[in-house]
Design an enzyme around this catalytic site. Structure first.
Site, PDB file in Angstrom:
ATOM      1  CE  LYS A  98      39.059  42.902  31.969  1.00 39.46           C
ATOM      2  NZ  LYS A  98      38.198  43.825  31.208  1.00 39.46           N
ATOM      3  CG  ASP A 119      40.690  39.778  29.217  1.00 34.53           C
ATOM      4  OD1 ASP A 119      41.531  38.874  29.020  1.00 34.53           O
ATOM      5  OD2 ASP A 119      40.538  40.735  28.462  1.00 34.53           O
TER       6      ASP A 119
END
Length: 211
Positions: free
Chosen positions: A121, A139
């Site tokens: 991420k 996310d």
DNA sequence: AACTCGGGGCA
DNA sequence: TGCCCAGAGTT
């Protein structure tokens, strides 16, 4: 699951609701963006912003961190939580960047993910936001919102990332990430989502399937 | 796939 | 008091 035309329509509506979306994660250097994103794990944005605003006055380059101890940095970032892990990761990454990369961040996902504290991420945030590499970071907000609405239908974040790349034109991956994050924070919240005031509810599988 | 790290804001 | 929040690393 939605087709690309519906997805585009949903994102257009969200863009009208969140015209400030381009300004998200707008740090002045890729290194600052990396530090801020490491700090953001399981922490709200307002607290990260408060900590980084103070921290980056004196510590905004890898070499600034070389003389810091884990406990010293830990105290500065304490309020973001998980501060011992984050402090160790930031210091180790700063040292690697200084020693091996001339204090510049690498621009490939493989190299970024070798840095302690930088997972997929965070690497994608850096690639898309600092280097305009057209990655899409998934996310918890992006995962939840895109699956609720029906933009994708996936069971984990990695598959969600791949499906989003299919569903969204490459030119708007970065913007779409920001739109989905903002919508997740403000309306499509994990618990008690504000469905009645959601402007894409007419397209939303979650809303039309459960309410 | 499950577990751990964690302070602060809010109900 | 209990629950939750811009994830990553280890087992």
């Amino acid at each position: 699951m939605m087709d690309k035309k519906q997805v585009k329509k949903v994102l257009e509506i969200l863009h009208q609701n969140y015209p400030d979306a381009e300004c998200e994660l707008n740090y002045s250097t890729p290194f600052e963006l990396m530090v801020a994103t490491i700090l953001s794990a399981q922490c709200t944005d307002v607290r990260v912003n408060k900590v980084t605003a103070e921290l980056f006055k004196e510590y905004n380059k890898p070499e600034d961190y070389l003389s810091l101890s884990e406990s010293e940095l830990g105290e500065k970032i304490r309020s973001t939580g998980f501060y011992r892990n984050k402090s160790r990761h930031i210091l180790e990454s700063a040292r690697i960047l200084y020693n091996e990369y001339g204090s510049e961040l690498p621009q490939t996902r493989e190299e970024l993910m070798k840095l302690p504290g930088v997972g997929r991420k965070t690497a994608n945030v850096i690639l898309s936001n600092a280097f305009k590499k057209n990655a899409i970071a998934v996310d918890t907000h992006v995962f939840r919102v895109s699956n609720r609405i029906g933009i994708v239908n996936e069971s984990d974040v990695f598959k969600t990332e791949l499906s989003l790349m299919e569903q969204i034109d490459e030119s708007s991956w970065s913007l779409s990430h920001n739109l989905l994050v903002l919508h997740g924070r403000r309306v499509c919240k994990a618990r008690n989502p504000l469905c009645e005031e959601c402007d894409v509810k007419k397209y939303c599988l979650y809303y039309n399937g459960t309410v």
